[in-house]
Write an enzyme that holds these catalytic residues in place. Structure first.
Site, short mmCIF file in Angstrom:
data_model
loop_
_atom_site.label_atom_id
_atom_site.label_comp_id
_atom_site.label_asym_id
_atom_site.label_seq_id
_atom_site.Cartn_x
_atom_site.Cartn_y
_atom_site.Cartn_z
N TYR A 68 -2.34 10.63 3.28
CA TYR A 68 -3.07 9.71 2.41
C TYR A 68 -4.17 10.45 1.64
CZ TYR A 68 -0.86 5.83 4.96
OH TYR A 68 0.04 4.96 5.53
N SER A 221 2.28 -3.26 4.09
CA SER A 221 2.64 -3.92 2.82
C SER A 221 2.95 -5.40 2.99
CB SER A 221 3.82 -3.19 2.17
OG SER A 221 3.84 -3.43 0.79
N PRO A 222 2.11 -6.16 3.71
CA PRO A 222 2.38 -7.60 3.84
C PRO A 222 2.27 -8.34 2.51
CG PRO A 222 0.17 -7.09 4.63
CD PRO A 222 0.85 -5.77 4.39
N GLY A 226 1.47 -5.92 -3.61
CA GLY A 226 0.61 -6.68 -4.52
C GLY A 226 1.30 -7.82 -5.21
#
Length: 360
Positions: A68, A221-222, A226
């Site tokens: 990251y 990534s729930p 986006g």
């Protein structure tokens, strides 16, 4: 019925899987946006505000990776955790490049890559141990015996406390868990998977596997990258959706079903008087996973944290489940067929109470 809001503003804690006594907050703070190496993200002061606010609400589970922000995510955490390291469960990952100089021997799943990566992460995080160490993504070639033994050696050396697999197929998760069990090695404590209203393939095998084997589930990534915030519907385009990981985390509205999912999500959010993002995160949590929230700003964090106060009604869950359902795939087209169930229960299927978890 409409969604109910919890009165308590602080996060609750869950026991992580059935192989640990680890108490983790119900929302995980993803730190992929801590740093600016990708050309976007949170600088040091904004990252501090995000972490402080998360901690003030009871959050204690941090998720990072050597990859990251070119390592800046871990470096930021190392600075931010000074003086309060023991207040958090710090998780990070190995397997991917940290930066373009990361070559063939320090990437992938091998023990060599694992050892090199853990030492580098410990330096960046300024800590003596990593609480939960994830293999970031299956390379498809490293034997699981090697991965399990590598994790076990790191635990015995005091470098890590728990081990997990991220982005692994269910059959590899099951084999790794079995190898660890039979050899008395550190168990596979958790899996990290993509899970949202627009990515439910996880529910076919990975989540049942984890439930049967007592493995904790962390869902990244729930918000579908986006798209489930509804902001793209509102015409608020944002090039950042295509930048991180070359846009790999973004789920576009590219099918009639996804359009119907977002329509239903917006309707439920309007009924509840909350944002679509809050509903999307609450839905994932209701499924039993620990959602990772990955805010870039304090405002985004506050919106994400508000999801913990949303309690979806059974009727709302049913609507969201129905509109986002995927067609059954084999062997479940056979196993879930009422006719087959009748044949294997002597016609008594509707009289048999199933166990609370799938059976391995």
């Amino acid at each position: 019925m409409i969604a109910q809001l919890r009165r308590n503003d602080t996060l609750r804690y869950k026991i992580f899987g059935r192989h640990t006594g680890l108490r983790v907050s119900e929302l995980v703070l993803g730190t992929a946006n801590f740093g600016m190496a990708w050309g976007h993200g949170a600088g040091p002061e904004e990252a501090r505000r995000i972490l402080d606010t998360y901690a003030d609400q009871g959050g204690n589970f941090l998720d990072s990776s050597n990859g990251y922000q070119g390592g800046e995510s871990e470096e930021f955490l190392g600075e931010l955790l000074e003086g309060r390291r023991d207040d958090f469960v710090v998780s990070t990952k190995y397997a991917v490049q940290t930066d373009p100089s990361s070559g063939v021997l320090v990437t992938g799943n091998s023990r060599q890559a694992m050892v090199a990566s853990v030492e580098a992460s410990l330096r960046r995080l300024k800590t003596d141990r990593i609480d939960l160490y994830w293999n970031h993504v299956s390379d498809g070639v490293t034997p699981l015996e090697e991965i399990v033994r590598g994790f076990d050696d790191l635990v015995r050396a005091g470098k890590i406390l728990y081990a997990g697999l991220s982005n692994f197929p269910a059959w590899r998760v099951a084999r790794a868990a079995t190898i660890a069990e039979l050899r008395g090695a550190v168990p596979i404590a958790g899996i990290q998977v993509e899970h949202s209203l627009v990515q439910r393939a996880t529910e076919q095998d990975l989540i049942p596997t984890s439930q049967a084997l007592g493995i904790g589930v962390v869902a990244y990534s729930p918000l579908g990258g986006g798209v489930l915030t509804g902001k793209y519907r509102a015409g608020k385009s944002d090039s950042r959706r295509d930048e991180a990981w070359a846009g790999a985390g973004f789920q576009p509205e590219n099918s009639p079903q996804r359009t119907a999912i977002i329509d239903t999500l917006l309707a439920v959010a309007k009924e509840a008087g909350v944002t679509p993002g809050e509903i999307a995160i609450a839905w994932v949590a209701k499924k039993g996973s620990l959602p990772i929230i990955g805010p870039r700003t304090l405002e985004q964090l506050k919106s994400n944290l508000a999801a913990a106060k949303v309690s979806l009604s059974p009727e709302q869950m049913e609507r969201l489940d129905a509109v986002s359902a995927l067609p059954l795939a084999y062997p479940y087209t056979v196993l879930d067929d009422p006719r087959i169930k009748g044949l294997i229960t002597g016609g008594k299927d509707d009289q048999i109470d199933p166990p609370p978890y799938p059976v391995a």
